[in-house]
Write an enzyme that holds these catalytic residues in place. Structure first.
Site, PDB file in Angstrom:
ATOM      1  N   ASP A  30      -7.643  -6.970   0.722  1.00 33.13           N
ATOM      2  CA  ASP A  30      -6.973  -7.677   1.176  1.00 33.13           C
ATOM      3  C   ASP A  30      -7.330  -7.104   2.542  1.00 33.13           C
ATOM      4  OD1 ASP A  30      -5.434  -5.470   3.433  1.00 33.13           O
ATOM      5  OD2 ASP A  30      -6.202  -4.504   1.467  1.00 33.13           O
ATOM      6  N   HIS A  36      -5.633 -21.730   9.811  1.00 31.39           N
ATOM      7  CA  HIS A  36      -7.678 -21.963   9.558  1.00 31.39           C
ATOM      8  C   HIS A  36      -8.064 -20.804   9.052  1.00 31.39           C
ATOM      9  CE1 HIS A  36     -11.563 -23.215  10.015  1.00 31.39           C
ATOM     10  NE2 HIS A  36     -11.501 -22.081  10.311  1.00 31.39           N
ATOM     11  N   CYS A  48      -8.662 -27.608   5.653  1.00 30.54           N
ATOM     12  CA  CYS A  48      -6.965 -26.425   6.269  1.00 30.54           C
ATOM     13  C   CYS A  48      -5.996 -27.344   6.994  1.00 30.54           C
ATOM     14  CB  CYS A  48      -7.164 -25.209   6.647  1.00 30.54           C
ATOM     15  SG  CYS A  48      -7.227 -25.553   8.594  1.00 30.54           S
ATOM     16  N   CYS A  83     -13.742 -28.296   7.240  1.00 28.77           N
ATOM     17  CA  CYS A  83     -12.172 -27.301   6.530  1.00 28.77           C
ATOM     18  C   CYS A  83     -10.920 -28.183   6.620  1.00 28.77           C
ATOM     19  CB  CYS A  83     -12.160 -25.910   7.617  1.00 28.77           C
ATOM     20  SG  CYS A  83     -10.392 -25.091   7.149  1.00 28.77           S
ATOM     21  N   ASP A 138       1.270  -1.188   0.332  1.00 31.62           N
ATOM     22  CA  ASP A 138       0.133   0.097  -0.288  1.00 31.62           C
ATOM     23  C   ASP A 138       1.084   1.226   0.386  1.00 31.62           C
ATOM     24  OD1 ASP A 138       1.508   0.107   2.243  1.00 31.62           O
ATOM     25  OD2 ASP A 138      -0.665  -0.357   3.284  1.00 31.62           O
ATOM     26  N   CYS A 179      -6.942 -28.739  10.257  1.00 27.83           N
ATOM     27  CA  CYS A 179      -8.122 -29.194  10.837  1.00 27.83           C
ATOM     28  C   CYS A 179      -7.931 -30.823   9.792  1.00 27.83           C
ATOM     29  CB  CYS A 179      -9.438 -27.805   9.929  1.00 27.83           C
ATOM     30  SG  CYS A 179      -9.691 -26.776  10.454  1.00 27.83           S
TER      31      CYS A 179
HETATM   32 ZN   LIG Z   1      -9.556 -25.179   9.420  1.00 33.14          ZN
END
Ligand SMILES: [Zn+2]
Length: 427
Positions: free
Chosen positions: A321, A390, A361, A359, A106, A364
């Site tokens: 963002d 996560h 990820c 999820c 930025d 998880c």
């Molecule tokens: Zn997750």
């Protein structure tokens, strides 16, 4: 593209980058491909924030694994520490932090003005009287109650105090461009004046005109630096559309910056910045995207809430963002299909199942909510790492699903299904 043709194919040039629309939906939503010298970004895309050249608590490799396509760092923070010259010497932001993909910085304007003046809260529609507008030296001024005013805006730039040690610094459009060229991100933003919803209409007009004049200076300095720094690939410069909640000002700013041409140089894309009331988000983004050139990408600064993402994408925004997913993760707040929850709650003590069954990820698929609950209770650092992975994956994946729905024509169905399921979620 729109800038002068380079004298030689080896010189950095706007022709090296581009944006191609691959699908459209409704009046303004689109999916596309944004090309940078460090790779392509499939849009719409969520761009995680690594303020000081690090997404706090997480390796760049993990960010790549969770699907982040690009990262955004803050010019203001990196200017103060370690300094853009040092990042330049290290080979630029991506090389310095070992992130091979595209990067954004930025302009520093937001931090200089919001951290400096202590009025960040005022930007939010949740503002509840903790700050007040007051008149100083004949100009609007918004300073949070009890905060010293640390930034002063004039027609040439902004003088502010460092949040680290109180030293006085000055940013001008030219200095912001020099800092961002030194940092070397693929996508940079023009230096703009941030106003708040509390400023008067008269002040918004003055600030917008200042931002327009600063945009011209940014383009001129960007052209000069691009010609001078031939050892680096082309860095895109995106203009920032301000105008607060006023339709005529937003549209005028979009037309002015959209058509701006400084000796053959124009903006490669656009940021939509400033005070955005949540309830008017789609309307305001819609005014702006209606006026901007179709064939250039648009970035919306600072959003990650589920319903806001749908609204912004429907209104024609391409990338986003927000620092929230990692910031709230470090405070044990995680996003789930049923809303945002706090993992320190007693109900997670024996949840020997993932934080969110749905999820995919790393956290998880490898750890239970009970374990992460324990890490927070024991104040272990790994808690921040696991929760950040996560939350960042949650938002990146949601935007990936939105992109897929634009390509398959299922955007409205996904929006209906998801908005209901995620009702009241991530803040
Ligand atoms: Zn997750």
């Amino acid at each position: 593209m729109t800038a002068p043709s380079a004298d030689s194919a080896s010189l950095p040039s706007p022709a090296d980058v581009g944006f191609e629309i691959t699908a459209r939906h409704g009046e303004r939503a689109r999916a596309g491909t944004l090309t940078t010298p460090h790779g392509e970004i499939a849009t719409p895309a969520f761009i995680p924030v690594g303020t000081k050249a690090t997404v706090k608590a997480v390796l760049p490799e993990s960010m790549s694994d969770l699907g982040a396509q690009a990262l955004l760092a803050n010019a203001y923070h990196l200017y103060l520490q370690p300094g853009h010259d040092l990042v330049d010497e290290a080979g630029g932001l991506g090389r310095f932090m070992n992130w091979p993909g595209p990067t954004y910085t930025d302009s520093g304007g937001f931090q200089v003005m919001s951290l400096g003046a202590g009025f960040q809260k005022v930007l939010s529609s949740e503002f509840s009287g903790g700050a007040k507008a007051r008149t100083a030296n004949g100009e609007d001024d918004a300073v949070r109650e009890g905060k010293e005013r640390l930034a002063h805006v004039d027609d040439d730039g902004v003088t502010f105090r460092s949040f680290i040690n109180g030293d006085v610094h000055r940013f001008t459009p030219e200095i912001s461009m020099q800092i961002q060229h030194g940092l070397g991100a693929d996508i940079m933003f023009a230096f703009d004046e941030l106003t708040t919803l509390m400023n008067s209409r008269g002040y918004q007009e003055q600030a917008l005109e200042r931002t327009r004049l600063w945009a011209i200076r940014c383009l001129a300095e960007h052209a000069r630096l691009t010609a001078e720094r031939t050892h680096r690939p082309y860095q895109q410069l995106w203009g920032v559309i301000q105008g607060a909640q006023y339709e005529d000002l937003r549209r005028q700013a979009a037309r002015d910056l959209g058509a701006m041409d400084v000796e053959g140089w124009s903006f490669d894309g656009f940021g939509i910045g400033g005070a955005l009331e949540k309830e008017n988000l789609g309307t305001i983004v819609g005014w702006v995207t209606e006026e901007l050139p179709e064939n250039k990408a648009r970035h919306l600064l600072g959003i990650s809430e589920v319903d806001d993402l749908f609204v912004a994408i429907a209104a024609g925004a391409d990338t986003f963002d927000c620092v929230s997913p990692s910031r709230v993760a470090r405070n044990s707040a995680v996003y789930t299909r049923t809303g945002r929850v706090n993992l320190t709650g007693a109900k997670y003590r024996r949840q020997f199942a993932p934080i969110d069954e749905d999820c995919d990820c790393y956290t998880c698929t490898h750890y239970t909510a009970a374990y992460v609950h324990h890490l927070f209770r024991a104040k272990e650092m790994l808690s921040s790492t696991l929760c950040t992975i996560h939350n960042e994956r949650f938002v990146v994946r949601l935007v990936d699903r939105i992109r897929a729905s634009l390509l398959s024509g299922d955007f409205d169905a996904l929006r209906e299904e998801t908005t209901g399921a995620y009702y009241g979620s991530p803040r």
